[in-house]
Design a protein around this motif. Structure first.
Motif, mmCIF file in Angstrom:
data_model
loop_
_atom_site.group_PDB
_atom_site.id
_atom_site.type_symbol
_atom_site.label_atom_id
_atom_site.label_comp_id
_atom_site.label_asym_id
_atom_site.label_seq_id
_atom_site.Cartn_x
_atom_site.Cartn_y
_atom_site.Cartn_z
ATOM 1 N N ALA A 217 -8.598 7.679 7.456
ATOM 2 C CA ALA A 217 -7.601 7.433 6.302
ATOM 3 C C ALA A 217 -6.843 8.251 5.928
ATOM 4 O O ALA A 217 -7.653 9.304 5.660
ATOM 5 C CB ALA A 217 -8.347 6.152 5.462
ATOM 6 N N TYR B 4 2.464 4.879 1.545
ATOM 7 C CA TYR B 4 2.928 5.295 2.796
ATOM 8 C C TYR B 4 2.851 6.939 2.636
ATOM 9 O O TYR B 4 4.112 7.394 2.463
ATOM 10 C CB TYR B 4 3.923 4.844 3.488
ATOM 11 C CG TYR B 4 3.877 3.416 3.947
ATOM 12 C CD1 TYR B 4 3.700 3.067 5.234
ATOM 13 C CD2 TYR B 4 3.873 2.343 3.023
ATOM 14 C CE1 TYR B 4 3.615 1.744 5.715
ATOM 15 C CE2 TYR B 4 3.749 1.103 3.406
ATOM 16 C CZ TYR B 4 3.626 0.897 4.924
ATOM 17 O OH TYR B 4 3.472 -0.462 5.423
ATOM 18 N N ARG C 19 -2.792 3.875 9.813
ATOM 19 C CA ARG C 19 -1.740 3.207 10.733
ATOM 20 C C ARG C 19 -0.550 3.733 10.966
ATOM 21 O O ARG C 19 0.083 3.811 9.819
ATOM 22 C CB ARG C 19 -2.026 1.623 10.423
ATOM 23 C CG ARG C 19 -1.214 0.762 11.354
ATOM 24 C CD ARG C 19 -0.959 -0.555 10.882
ATOM 25 N NE ARG C 19 -0.332 -0.940 9.712
ATOM 26 C CZ ARG C 19 -0.770 -0.978 8.517
ATOM 27 N NH1 ARG C 19 -2.080 -1.257 8.333
ATOM 28 N NH2 ARG C 19 0.144 -1.366 7.500
ATOM 29 N N HIS D 255 0.544 4.769 7.088
ATOM 30 C CA HIS D 255 -0.125 4.003 6.027
ATOM 31 C C HIS D 255 -1.298 4.827 5.638
ATOM 32 O O HIS D 255 -1.990 5.385 6.395
ATOM 33 C CB HIS D 255 -0.349 2.672 6.488
ATOM 34 C CG HIS D 255 -0.654 1.701 5.479
ATOM 35 N ND1 HIS D 255 -2.059 1.323 4.925
ATOM 36 C CD2 HIS D 255 0.226 1.170 4.431
ATOM 37 C CE1 HIS D 255 -1.991 0.663 4.061
ATOM 38 N NE2 HIS D 255 -0.659 0.319 3.591
ATOM 39 N N GLU D 256 -1.566 4.457 4.150
ATOM 40 C CA GLU D 256 -2.962 4.996 3.720
ATOM 41 C C GLU D 256 -4.130 5.056 4.498
ATOM 42 O O GLU D 256 -5.016 5.567 4.508
ATOM 43 C CB GLU D 256 -3.045 4.636 2.272
ATOM 44 C CG GLU D 256 -3.162 3.252 2.272
ATOM 45 C CD GLU D 256 -3.131 2.802 0.795
ATOM 46 O OE1 GLU D 256 -3.502 3.509 -0.067
ATOM 47 O OE2 GLU D 256 -3.075 1.490 0.417
ATOM 48 N N THR D 257 -4.050 3.706 5.642
ATOM 49 C CA THR D 257 -5.185 3.466 6.456
ATOM 50 C C THR D 257 -5.251 4.069 7.458
ATOM 51 O O THR D 257 -6.199 4.183 8.301
ATOM 52 C CB THR D 257 -5.208 1.864 6.662
ATOM 53 O OG1 THR D 257 -3.956 1.599 7.499
ATOM 54 C CG2 THR D 257 -5.215 1.035 5.448
ATOM 55 N N GLY E 174 0.720 -1.085 0.056
ATOM 56 C CA GLY E 174 -0.095 0.064 -0.025
ATOM 57 C C GLY E 174 0.886 1.316 -0.010
ATOM 58 O O GLY E 174 1.996 1.199 -0.005
ATOM 59 N N ARG F 158 -5.667 9.459 2.268
ATOM 60 C CA ARG F 158 -5.509 8.985 0.818
ATOM 61 C C ARG F 158 -5.575 10.303 -0.200
ATOM 62 O O ARG F 158 -5.721 11.336 0.198
ATOM 63 C CB ARG F 158 -6.894 8.270 0.645
ATOM 64 C CG ARG F 158 -8.263 9.143 0.650
ATOM 65 C CD ARG F 158 -9.395 8.088 0.636
ATOM 66 N NE ARG F 158 -10.745 9.105 0.485
ATOM 67 C CZ ARG F 158 -11.185 9.468 1.650
ATOM 68 N NH1 ARG F 158 -10.425 9.113 2.942
ATOM 69 N NH2 ARG F 158 -12.475 10.426 1.553
#
Length: 394
Positions: free
Chosen positions: A381, A160, A194, A190-192, A158, A383
């Motif tokens: 998130a 970052y 996290r 991270h894109e989520t 994914g 994004r």
């Protein structure tokens, strides 16, 4: 005096178990217990696994599960079985033995003192396991190292969007000398949403070549989608970011303020800090630029060097304003990574001087595994917004 001030293994065990690192210690205890059982059953059988020996008395016959309640939680053991003879029973499971404390001491000694096989062997003997070979002790330690190595080499999947980079100096023995080396950490969102540590390495010096190799290794593991990289003003690191990641760069505002304090009198530092806070706490980039111009004008006469450096660093200091306002407080400095560094520093102070490079990586990696398990992400998130182009949304 220095030796007296350092913590004992028992102290380290108590601190770790009282802190937030119980999960990691539990996993490590399970690995140590497994290796100890393999050593014991090999001695009873008269041969190691797959070994051809004239002294062999019987053969292995699989495993039986058994739960083991310890101070670091329940551990599921796989007890080795023999085809013939008296059933094998792990010595550390005998009632009323302080085996859990001793095994935890083995684990902590392995990490904290650089995996000295001599020291670990002494601790193993405290469990009543005599004659454990150095090869077996080394195998036990290698099993522990595999956790850290797997963590350092895991694939990155994914995007970052946010990446922080920083280095911490640690003392390591090298060819008979004590040298200061750079323990570098890459920390990302991270894109989520996290947050996680995605990179760890040790370098002789914090050079551009070293940073380039670290970033290239991150790219090989899958790092992508970096929209902003945050670090201090290290020319080699800055050049490496531009060369490998080609992403916007944010200069740490905390480090910048500290640097500006070195260009003014102590009595002027409060004024400089207050003026720079006005810039970094603006409502947006336009207001920040306006305030920056006003601050430069105010400081031009009393502190010309500060005004000059501020003008030169304008773009690098205000890069974070291109991103969502809720994230500004995290993006304008390396403070999120500084907290990780402080935790590592608190534990490396126990060691003082690492016996080798591997021991420094081992301890830092063990702690960072737990950091990854404990941290939470930014709100929502992260994004790429296709309509806003380079902007990120939460």
């Amino acid at each position: 005096m220095a030796e007296e001030a350092r913590m004992t293994v028992a102290d380290v065990v108590a601190n770790v178990l009282a802190g937030e690192h119980g999960d990691f210690v539990r996993e490590a205890v399970a690995i140590v217990a497994r290796e100890l059982m393999e050593a014991e059953v090999s001695a009873e059988i008269g041969a190691g696994r797959g070994e051809v020996s004239a002294e062999r008395l019987t053969h292995r016959n699989g495993y039986r599960p058994r739960g083991w309640e310890t101070r670091v939680g329940e551990i599921e053991l796989a007890i080795p079985r023999k085809r013939s003879g008296a059933a094998y029973f792990a010595s550390f499971l005998e009632p009323r033995r302080r085996s859990v404390q001793a095994i935890v001491a083995v684990v902590l000694e392995a990490y904290v003192s650089g995996v000295s096989t001599r020291k670990v062997d002494r601790l193993v003997e405290q469990l009543g396991i005599q004659g454990m070979s150095k090869d077996r002790v080394s195998a036990l330690c290698r099993a522990l190292d595999q956790q850290v190595e797997a963590f350092r080499r895991r694939p990155l999947e994914g995007d970052y969007p946010y990446l922080w980079l920083d280095a911490k100096q640690v003392k390591v023995r090298d060819q008979g000398h004590v040298r200061s080396k750079a323990l570098v950490i890459a920390y990302a969102v991270h894109e989520t949403g996290r947050r996680e540590v995605i990179g760890l390495d040790l370098g002789e010096v914090e050079s551009e070549a070293f940073w380039i190799e670290l970033l290239r290794e991150l790219r090989r593991r899958g790092l992508q989608g970096v929209r902003l990289c945050v670090s201090d003003q290290h020319e080699g690191l800055r050049n490496a970011i531009a060369r490998v990641l080609a992403s916007p760069w944010q200069r740490c505002t905390v480090h910048f303020v500290r640097n500006m304090h070195q260009h003014c009198r102590p009595s002027q530092r409060g004024l400089v800090s207050a003026a720079l806070r006005e810039i970094f706490n603006a409502d947006g980039r336009a207001q920040a630029r306006e305030r920056l111009g006003e601050v430069i004008a105010r400081l031009q006469a009393p502190m010309p060097k500060v005004a000059e450096l501020l003008e030169q660093a304008e773009e690098d200091l205000l890069a974070f304003y291109a991103f969502p306002a809720p994230h500004w407080s995290k993006l304008r400095s390396t403070n999120p990574l500084e907290r990780v560094n402080r935790e590592i520093g608190r534990r490396t102070d126990v060691v003082g001087i690492f016996p080798n490079d591997a021991s420094a990586i081992r301890l830092a990696g063990a702690l960072l595994i737990e950091q990854n398990d404990c941290v939470s992400g930014l709100t929502g998130a992260v994004r790429l917004d296709s309509e806003a182009g380079s902007r990120l949304v939460a």
